[in-house]
Design a protein around this motif. Structure first.
Motif, mmCIF file in Angstrom:
data_model
loop_
_atom_site.group_PDB
_atom_site.id
_atom_site.type_symbol
_atom_site.label_atom_id
_atom_site.label_comp_id
_atom_site.label_asym_id
_atom_site.label_seq_id
_atom_site.Cartn_x
_atom_site.Cartn_y
_atom_site.Cartn_z
ATOM 1 N N GLY A 92 0.807 -1.219 0.000
ATOM 2 C CA GLY A 92 0.000 0.000 0.000
ATOM 3 C C GLY A 92 0.836 1.264 0.000
ATOM 4 N N PRO A 93 1.752 1.418 0.955
ATOM 5 C CA PRO A 93 2.622 2.592 0.920
ATOM 6 C C PRO A 93 3.451 2.690 -0.354
ATOM 7 C CG PRO A 93 2.647 1.621 3.110
ATOM 8 C CD PRO A 93 1.878 0.675 2.231
ATOM 9 N N ARG A 94 3.876 1.559 -0.898
ATOM 10 C CA ARG A 94 4.648 1.606 -2.147
ATOM 11 C C ARG A 94 3.794 2.159 -3.283
ATOM 12 N NH1 ARG A 94 9.432 -1.205 -1.593
ATOM 13 N NH2 ARG A 94 9.764 -1.394 -3.838
ATOM 14 N N ALA A 95 2.531 1.755 -3.331
ATOM 15 C CA ALA A 95 1.647 2.284 -4.363
ATOM 16 C C ALA A 95 1.421 3.783 -4.182
ATOM 17 C CB ALA A 95 0.309 1.541 -4.337
ATOM 18 N N ALA A 121 3.604 0.809 -10.724
ATOM 19 C CA ALA A 121 3.210 0.458 -9.355
ATOM 20 C C ALA A 121 2.094 -0.580 -9.355
ATOM 21 C CB ALA A 121 2.766 1.716 -8.611
ATOM 22 N N HIS A 122 1.178 -0.476 -10.308
ATOM 23 C CA HIS A 122 0.080 -1.441 -10.422
ATOM 24 C C HIS A 122 0.637 -2.853 -10.626
ATOM 25 C CE1 HIS A 122 -3.812 -2.672 -12.776
ATOM 26 N NE2 HIS A 122 -3.695 -3.307 -11.634
ATOM 27 N N ARG A 123 1.599 -2.972 -11.532
ATOM 28 C CA ARG A 123 2.192 -4.289 -11.784
ATOM 29 C C ARG A 123 2.910 -4.825 -10.554
ATOM 30 N NH1 ARG A 123 3.408 -1.723 -16.707
ATOM 31 N NH2 ARG A 123 5.498 -1.205 -15.971
ATOM 32 N N GLU A 124 3.546 -3.949 -9.812
ATOM 33 C CA GLU A 124 4.338 -4.387 -8.657
ATOM 34 C C GLU A 124 3.472 -4.726 -7.454
ATOM 35 O OE1 GLU A 124 7.872 -2.712 -5.685
ATOM 36 O OE2 GLU A 124 7.202 -1.504 -7.394
ATOM 37 N N THR A 125 2.396 -3.969 -7.233
ATOM 38 C CA THR A 125 1.635 -4.082 -5.985
ATOM 39 C C THR A 125 0.243 -4.680 -6.148
ATOM 40 O OG1 THR A 125 0.644 -1.872 -6.175
ATOM 41 C CG2 THR A 125 2.821 -2.022 -5.134
ATOM 42 N N GLY A 126 -0.286 -4.699 -7.383
ATOM 43 C CA GLY A 126 -1.667 -5.136 -7.573
ATOM 44 C C GLY A 126 -2.685 -4.078 -7.210
ATOM 45 N N ILE A 127 -2.233 -2.845 -6.969
ATOM 46 C CA ILE A 127 -3.103 -1.729 -6.597
ATOM 47 C C ILE A 127 -3.168 -0.763 -7.771
ATOM 48 C CG2 ILE A 127 -3.408 0.213 -5.005
ATOM 49 C CD1 ILE A 127 -1.774 -1.473 -2.948
ATOM 50 N N GLY A 144 -4.085 -4.612 0.017
ATOM 51 C CA GLY A 144 -4.132 -3.826 -1.212
ATOM 52 C C GLY A 144 -4.441 -4.554 -2.497
ATOM 53 N N THR A 145 -4.206 -5.848 -2.581
ATOM 54 C CA THR A 145 -4.410 -6.549 -3.845
ATOM 55 C C THR A 145 -5.823 -6.327 -4.365
ATOM 56 O OG1 THR A 145 -2.858 -8.264 -3.162
ATOM 57 C CG2 THR A 145 -4.325 -8.782 -4.993
ATOM 58 N N GLY A 146 -5.931 -5.901 -5.601
ATOM 59 C CA GLY A 146 -7.226 -5.723 -6.234
ATOM 60 C C GLY A 146 -7.905 -4.397 -5.970
ATOM 61 N N VAL A 147 -7.271 -3.494 -5.229
ATOM 62 C CA VAL A 147 -7.859 -2.159 -5.015
ATOM 63 C C VAL A 147 -7.832 -1.381 -6.322
ATOM 64 C CG1 VAL A 147 -7.451 0.098 -3.935
ATOM 65 C CG2 VAL A 147 -7.392 -1.981 -2.556
ATOM 66 N N VAL A 148 -8.966 -0.733 -6.643
ATOM 67 C CA VAL A 148 -9.072 0.116 -7.830
ATOM 68 C C VAL A 148 -9.631 1.470 -7.392
ATOM 69 C CG1 VAL A 148 -10.145 0.440 -10.088
ATOM 70 C CG2 VAL A 148 -9.457 -1.857 -9.354
#
Length: 247
Positions: A92-95, A121-127, A144-148
């Motif tokens: 989350g913080p990384r995104a 960031a999307h590719r790395e975190t899934g966010i 965070g996975t799948g957050v849009v």
């Protein structure tokens, strides 16, 4: 992304050497020139060198916001034991690091560069956070996975968002010629101190979730909610069915 070294949230606002600043500025100039060669409308008539200086001036404020996000993660998750763990391990913080920088690029009209940073960031975190989204200070995206979070979404200060949450558009209006209704408020607003639990979906630009609300997991929200309320769907019915191998 080129801004990442200057936004390392380990030890306060950036304090790069003159050589590092010069290298960073050179990278920015190259990126701006490269995008302009592909699509001149992206950069227009600006001077890449002057624009790179203007972007670099934003770094202290970006870093300040990032440190608040990291602190919010540490204070919001009892499983977090140190700032080092949050910085190194929490998606989350990384995104949000990427988003804080991408928003500056987006606001200055560099939408392709902003999307490149957001998608990295999307590719790395899934966010998936659109660079145009407005996110207040001290927010925490947990797991965070799948957050849009859509382009015109507004997330107030100190909000917490869990995995699988969508802040999306209810529908996309088109004009008489079938043109998409760009530039309209299509995504919801979360006021300050809202908590949205896993799998909740909140849709619509006219939807405002009031300050201090809690949105339960799996809830589907398409209308505004007054401040200080719990939003929950019907309680799931639990059925216990014995298996053939049960004693």
């Amino acid at each position: 992304m080129v801004l990442a070294p200057a936004l390392d949230p380990w030890a306060g606002p950036p304090s790069a050497s003159d050589e590092e600043v010069a290298a960073l500025q050179g990278d920015l100039v190259g990126l701006l020139a490269g995008v302009a060669a592909i699509d001149p409308r992206e950069v227009g008539s600006i001077d890449p060198t002057q624009e790179s200086v203007a972007i670099l001036r934003e770094l202290p404020e970006i870093a300040r916001r990032i440190h608040l996000d990291v602190r919010a993660a540490l204070e919001g998750d009892p499983a977090a034991v140190s700032l080092a763990e949050v910085v190194a391990c929490y998606p989350g913080p990384r995104a949000l690091v990427a988003h804080r920088a991408a928003r500056v690029l987006h606001d200055r009209g560099h939408r392709v560069l902003a999307r490149m940073l957001a998608e990295s960031a999307h590719r790395e975190t899934g966010i998936d956070i659109h660079p145009g989204a407005t996110i207040g200070e001290s927010c925490f995206i947990d797991h965070g996975t799948g957050v849009v979070i859509g382009e015109t979404a507004v997330v107030g200060a100190r909000c917490r968002i869990y995995q699988g949450v969508t802040l999306g558009a209810r529908s996309i209006e088109r004009g008489p010629q079938g043109v998409l209704g760009r530039g309209t408020k299509r995504h919801p607003t979360l006021e300050e101190d809202v908590v949205v639990y896993a799998g909740a979906t909140i849709l619509g630009g006219d939807v405002v979730v009031g300050r201090g609300c809690v949105v339960a997991g799996g809830t589907f929200v398409t209308r505004s909610v007054p401040a200080g309320h719990l939003v929950a769907g019907p309680r799931a019915q639990v059925r216990l069915i014995a298996t053939s191998g049960a004693p």
